[in-house]
Every structure is written in structure tokens, then in C-alpha cells.
Design a protein around this motif. Structure first.
Motif, short mmCIF file in Angstrom:
data_model
loop_
_atom_site.label_atom_id
_atom_site.label_comp_id
_atom_site.label_asym_id
_atom_site.label_seq_id
_atom_site.Cartn_x
_atom_site.Cartn_y
_atom_site.Cartn_z
N ALA A 1 -1.10 -1.93 10.84
CA ALA A 1 -1.46 -2.12 9.44
C ALA A 1 -1.40 -3.60 9.11
CB ALA A 1 -0.52 -1.34 8.53
N SER B 1 -1.23 -6.17 6.34
CA SER B 1 -0.97 -6.34 4.91
C SER B 1 -1.79 -7.52 4.39
CB SER B 1 0.52 -6.60 4.67
OG SER B 1 1.29 -5.49 5.07
N THR C 1 -4.35 -3.23 2.17
CA THR C 1 -3.99 -2.93 3.56
C THR C 1 -5.23 -2.59 4.37
OG1 THR C 1 -1.85 -2.02 2.85
CG2 THR C 1 -2.57 -1.51 5.09
N SER D 1 2.07 -8.50 9.40
CA SER D 1 1.80 -7.09 9.24
C SER D 1 2.73 -6.25 10.10
CB SER D 1 0.35 -6.80 9.58
OG SER D 1 -0.49 -7.56 8.75
#
Length: 391
Positions: A27, A29, A242, A18
Motif C-alpha cells: 500500500a 500512502s 492510498t 508506505s
């Protein structure tokens, strides 16, 4: 509100690292993965068939003994149903209304994979939210076993993030098949591979070596601690692509390592209490129900364990889902419990047990800090070891 009684190990697939958005925000992913067909089948629930109404469902006239069951039943979404019928050769067939238009005559029959003791068929479904027509695809599964029919959401999300000096994997999945979306709520379960062994522990358990193996589930509504850092969730999109996290400064939360929030309750004699009364002692806080078979399954062992503790150093409180004092007293007459039994105030159950699961346990140390959060009968196995460690 219906109470859920509860009794996962998942192997982490390859994930994408991420991105760090800033010093205090990350964030994660998330990538789609599919639940395994072997081992314990995570997330399955019964589906119940009833005679189909041809006025509301369109299907070929040649189908015989047609019955229908809910695959997705949630007022927020267009319903998705599954039909079973016997064909011209008297074979049982299953068809899913994959887009919620109630037209089964243009849908393919499900193709089952036959495994030992079970048969499983994939059913890709288009989910549509009624309020704004937002839609996305979700893979369901229909499962047949021992003359019973089950279903589940077959997919989940995984991602990897650097926290401190190490990388940690996250797993998100729907708590039930009627919650086909991801959100910061009790409808989405989240796990963190804290010990980085490639698996996500669903519950607390004792290892074969006699050690306590902690649950790796966290609540997305609460801050959590990983690698000595406090984090909290900011957002996750409905399709689960996300998960956004930020550093947390909170000290009070319903998570391991945080101070337990205030809670008031009334015992069966009408006396009011709060959790602060147990400060200086180890506190076992249990949420239970007289109608929950899993609460009853472990009650006798809990009762015995509580009797064995030193009351000057240990306290036990059991808060009932039922609010009828006479009903609770009548139950306890034949099913004794050694701790203080009570009924929480109007916000207590919602605060501490949003998903209304029983039995649910909190083990709180002498300083009011949560040392264990767990649900299901298996948690009771680790309580003696955890209490001994805290004393």
C-alpha cells in the motif's frame, strides 16, 4: 471521440513511507502536494467565457458585463463554473461557484498572485458526484496571461515505497481539470521516480550530454517494472490517499519491458496486417491524426529518419485516427510519410491509445518487446538514438 494533441518535471516533496501488506502486496500512502507556480505550468487548459444567464446563475445586480465559463464540466459531477464581471470601479473580478449551487452572490472574489507574465488565484472547490452524492475538496487555480484565461487542478499526490533494496517515489495527478478524482484509468496519470533523482520526468528527452532520459510515466491500467520486479495496480481511492500494488505475473502489456499485445490494421490498399509481421525487426508504431498540428510538426523529420533506416532491420507503421481512406490519401499527397500507413481494427485504437493522444509512439524491439512508450513531438528527438541502441 476527441483526439488530444500533446507537446513535467516536478520536484518530489517530502513523503511518508508506505506499508507492506504482504510479500506480494504493498500500500502506497499518498500525500497532497501543490503544483508550483513557476516554470512550465503543468495541466493548464483554456477556459472560454460567454454571456451569463441570470436565470441559471444567481449573482448581484450590480455586477456588469457578466460572463461565465466552465471550471468543471463532467456529466459524472455537479458542474462548477467561474464568473468574471466588472465592478463599480470598472475593475475585472473573478468568482468561482465553489459548491456547484449556481449562487455566486455568497462567494468571495478570487485573489490573484501577480507573477511575471501571469496572475494565479487559488479556488478550493467541493466536488460532488451525482450518482451517490459523494464529495471531497479539490484545489483549482484560475490563471490569467496575455488576455487569455486558463484553469487547472492545482494539487497532486505523492508517496514513497520500498521496492527491492531501494525506495521509489510515486506521483499521481489528474490528466485534465475535468477529472477531479483518482482512479485506475487514463484519467489519472502516474509517475515513478525510477532514477531516484527527486524529479518526475514527463517525457522522453535527450540530455545535454547526448544521453536518452526516459519518461517516468506509467499507465495504472498496465503492469510495470521497477527495480527488476513486475508490479500492477490494484486500486486507488477517489480522493487519492492510498494506491494499492501487487506483484504481477503478466508478460504482455503496453509498458516498457513487456511484450506488445496483438494488433491488426488495414493499410490504405485494403490489405490486412498484424504486428507479428515485423518480428525480427525494430518496429516504430505511431498513432497520429491528419488534424493534429504536433503530428505534422514532426512528420518531415520522421519521414527522413525512416528513409535512413535499413528496411531489412527496421519497419515503421503509422495508424491514423481518421478512418476515411480517401481523406488520408489526400493528406499524404502533400504530406508524405515513409512508413506503412493504416487504420487499426475497431479495438486497436482503444487498446493502444485509450486517451486518444497524437502523436503517440511505441518502439518495439526485434523480439516484440516494448522499448519506448511516449507521446508528443519531443519524443521524436530520442528515436534515432533509441533505434540505434536496439539495432
Amino acid at each position: 471521440m476527441k483526439t488530444k494533441c500533446v507537446l513535467m518535471f516536478l520536484t518530489a516533496p517530502i513523503v511518508v513511507l508506505s506499508a507492506a501488506l504482504g510479500q506480494d502486496t504493498i500500500a502506497v500512502s499518498l500525500n497532497k502536494a501543490v503544483l508550483p507556480d513557476t516554470g512550465q505550468l503543468t495541466g493548464i487548459t483554456n477556459i472560454f467565457f460567454a454571456r451569463a444567464d441570470s436565470l441559471h446563475s444567481r449573482y448581484p445586480s450590480g455586477w456588469k458585463n457578466v460572463e461565465v465559463a466552465n471550471l468543471l464540466s463532467n456529466d459524472e459531477f455537479v458542474p462548477i463554473n467561474v464568473i468574471r464581471f466588472t465592478d463599480h470601479s470598472d475593475s475585472m473580478q473573478y468568482v468561482v461557484d465553489t459548491n456547484g449551487d449556481s449562487k455566486f452572490d455568497n462567494e468571495p472574489t478570487l485573489r490573484f498572485r501577480r507573477l511575471p507574465h501571469i496572475s494565479i488565484a487559488d479556488a478550493p472547490v467541493k466536488i460532488t458526484r451525482k450518482s451517490n452524492s459523494e464529495s471531497w475538496n479539490v484545489t483549482y487555480q484560475v490563471i490569467l496571461a496575455d488576455r487569455y484565461s486558463y484553469a487547472r487542478i492545482a494539487e497532486y499526490r505523492v508517496g514513497d515505497v520500498a521496492l527491492g533494496q531501494d525506495h521509489y517515489s510515486f506521483l499521481l495527478r489528474a490528466s485534465t481539470r475535468n477529472s477531479p478524482y483518482f482512479s485506475l484509468s487514463g484519467e489519472t496519470q502516474c509517475f515513478i521516480d525510477r532514477n531516484r533523482d527527486g524529479r518526475f520526468a514527463n517525457n522522453w528527452r535527450m540530455t545535454t550530454g547526448g544521453e536518452v532520459d526516459a519518461s517516468e510515466e506509467i499507465s495504472l491500467l498496465e503492469p510495470f517494472i521497477v527495480a527488476g520486479q513486475k508490479w500492477e495496480s490494484v486500486s486507488v481511492d477517489s480522493a487519492g490517499s492510498t494506491l494499492l500494488l501487487k506483484r504481477s505475473s503478466k508478460n504482455e502489456a503496453l509498458s516498457v519491458g513487456f511484450r506488445a499485445p496483438a494488433l491488426q490494421f488495414v493499410d490504405l490498399n485494403g490489405l490486412r496486417h498484424n504486428l507479428d509481421e515485423a518480428r525480427g525487426k525494430i518496429l516504430l508504431l505511431t498513432f497520429w491524426s491528419t488534424s493534429c498540428p504536433f503530428s505534422e510538426m514532426i512528420r518531415a523529420n520522421l519521414d527522413s529518419m525512416i528513409h535512413q533506416q535499413d528496411s531489412s532491420a527496421f519497419s515503421a507503421v503509422a495508424l491514423s485516427r481518421e478512418d476515411d481512406v480517401n481523406e488520408i490519401k489526400s493528406f499524404l499527397g502533400n504530406h508524405p510519410y515513409a512508413g506503412t500507413v493504416g487504420i487499426p481494427d475497431s479495438s486497436g485504437w482503444q487498446k493502444y491509445n485509450r486517451r486518444t493522444i497524437t502523436p503517440l509512439f511505441y518502439l518495439i524491439d526485434r523480439n516484440g518487446v516494448i522499448a519506448l512508450v511516449g507521446s508528443g513531438a519531443s519524443v521524436a528527438q530520442v528515436l534515432p538514438s533509441m533505434i540505434k541502441k536496439l539495432l
